[in-house]
Design an enzyme around this catalytic site. Structure first.
Site, PDB file in Angstrom:
ATOM      1  N   ASP A 160      -2.287   6.034  -4.997  1.00  0.00           N
ATOM      2  CA  ASP A 160      -2.516   5.171  -3.838  1.00  0.00           C
ATOM      3  C   ASP A 160      -2.946   3.780  -4.285  1.00  0.00           C
ATOM      4  O   ASP A 160      -4.091   3.575  -4.699  1.00  0.00           O
ATOM      5  CB  ASP A 160      -3.580   5.805  -2.939  1.00  0.00           C
ATOM      6  CG  ASP A 160      -3.829   5.019  -1.672  1.00  0.00           C
ATOM      7  OD1 ASP A 160      -3.151   3.998  -1.457  1.00  0.00           O
ATOM      8  OD2 ASP A 160      -4.717   5.409  -0.898  1.00  0.00           O
TER       9      ASP A 160
ATOM     10  N   ASP B 164       0.820  -1.208   0.000  1.00  0.00           N
ATOM     11  CA  ASP B 164       0.000   0.000   0.000  1.00  0.00           C
ATOM     12  C   ASP B 164       0.855   1.259   0.000  1.00  0.00           C
ATOM     13  O   ASP B 164       1.558   1.530   0.974  1.00  0.00           O
ATOM     14  CB  ASP B 164      -0.900  -0.036   1.237  1.00  0.00           C
ATOM     15  CG  ASP B 164      -1.700   1.227   1.426  1.00  0.00           C
ATOM     16  OD1 ASP B 164      -2.082   1.837   0.408  1.00  0.00           O
ATOM     17  OD2 ASP B 164      -1.935   1.618   2.581  1.00  0.00           O
TER      18      ASP B 164
END
Length: 421
Positions: A295, A112
């Site tokens: 992201d 992530d």
């Protein structure tokens, strides 16, 4: 940040997060605005929407200069040490999981770019959410540090502690890596989730206790010739075609050039957009420039609530898929380059089994003719907190169209049109 794609519900309130420091303890609170906090909300919380008290203000956008567009020669990606590639599993186009070894065990984790901590279920945890996953047991190289960490999320909480162990990513071995062991889960948030942990790849200013994130330790231990990593995300549900590459990017996965853009705040992987256009027109979504975050931990494109709801008025996806041909294109203008999302890129088919398929991977004709009758737009309002926000988030729906490179040597984000099989 990690968010699952869900249909837009007008009037949705933002879940706020904040971190407070107590003597020798961090407590992170997630404000509940509904009676039930769903899995996606804590999943989201453990990633981007963490607002630590050590945040620093960044300069106003008016004082930030646009980075010049950079097109790097492909030869610059050739390293004396072969980059390490890990395959990622596409789970319902909502999660991309890949292998990591901690101590003597292998786990499936989310990589992530919207968070900085490494979280893993501990063998010390006997709650149902922990027992459904591979649980971490310290190896002979593990060290007990014992820094306590508490996460409160309305209908329950997580209790854990930060310790360290040896971590392996393919052929890369990282020693003395800090990790957050979850030792207690009160609530059903993690039950039935498809991952054992989360590996944060954002900047160290986001990390709890100022510990070094995984990639920072890779850099400090000089394990790569190029301190960069990249994501190629396939929207083919259930496949292993997606990959994360440490030390460069796979030239065969990109069409044409990679264009690089300066990171404007070393917290998120954040760029400055000059504008956001709808059908090529300025409609006021990005007045005077705006912040955009790359992201890999969210499946959506998100934006500040007022702006996003305005976009939904202009890109109103009919749930029966009847207006696909009439929907506008959406363009993110960054350093004079147009990153275009066509309707086939941002409209999703929802199947009965929970799988979400972009129109670009399905038959557009079938949608237009009514063969499939359940569509949504891959957008959601989300207000990133100041000082980093307000900001737009370019999640997996965008990053599956554009291969993304995260370069810590130059503090730049590279984007190039992904080559699809």
């Amino acid at each position: 940040m990690l968010l699952f794609i869900i249909p837009i519900v007008l009037g949705l309130q933002q879940q706020g997060t904040f971190l407070t420091e107590k003597p020798n303890k961090f407590t992170i609170k997630l404000k509940a605005t509904s009676k039930e906090v769903k899995q996606k909300q804590i999943y989201d919380f453990l990633t981007t929407r963490q607002t630590y008290f050590r945040q620093r203000n960044i300069d106003d956008l008016d004082y930030l200069e646009y980075s010049s567009q950079i097109e790097r020669n492909e030869k610059m990606n050739k390293k004396t040490q072969k980059p390490t590639e890990l395959s990622l599993h596409n789970y319902k186009n909502t999660q991309f999981t890949g292998p990591i070894q901690i101590g003597d065990q292998e786990f499936q984790v989310i990589f992530d770019t919207g968070s900085a901590n490494l979280w893993i279920d501990s063998a010390k945890c006997d709650n149902d959410g922990c027992l459904q996953h591979t649980q971490y047991k310290p190896s002979a190289n593990g060290q007990h540090l014992g820094y306590p960490l508490n996460v409160e999320f309305g209908t329950g909480d997580l209790n854990g502690e930060i310790n360290s162990d040896t971590v392996k990513l393919g052929e890369i071995t990282i020693v003395d890596q800090n990790l957050a062991e979850i030792i207690e889960e009160n609530g059903a948030v993690f039950q039935n989730s498809g991952f054992d942990g989360i590996v944060g790849l954002a900047y160290p200013s986001m990390a709890a206790y100022n510990f070094k994130p995984l990639f920072d330790n890779i850099m400090n231990q000089k394990l790569l010739d190029s301190n960069s990593f990249s994501f190629y995300l396939s929207s083919k549900e259930g496949s292993q075609e997606s990959q994360i590459t440490f030390g460069g990017y796979d030239i065969d996965k990109v069409q044409g050039s990679i264009r690089y853009h300066t990171v404007i705040d070393k917290y998120y992987w954040m760029m400055r957009a000059q504008n956001i256009l709808v059908d090529g027109k300025d409609v006021g979504l990005c007045k005077g420039g705006c912040k955009v975050i790359a992201d890999t931990g969210t499946s959506l494109i998100t934006g500040p609530t007022d702006d996003l709801l305005g976009l939904l008025d202009m890109a109103d996806v009919d749930s029966s898929c009847n207006n696909v041909e009439k929907l506008p294109s959406i363009t993110f203008l960054i350093d004079d380059f147009h990153y275009v999302m066509e309707p086939k890129d941002y409209v999703m088919e929802l199947l009965d089994n929970g799988v979400e398929i972009p129109l670009s991977d399905a038959s557009a004709t079938a949608f237009i003719e009514g063969g499939h009758r359940n569509c949504i737009g891959a957008f959601m309002p989300l207000d990133v907190q100041e000082p980093q926000g307000p900001a737009w988030i370019l999640g997996d729906i965008f990053l599956s169209k554009y291969l993304s490179v995260y370069d810590r040597d130059t503090n730049m984000i590279g984007l190039g049109l992904a080559r699809k099989n």
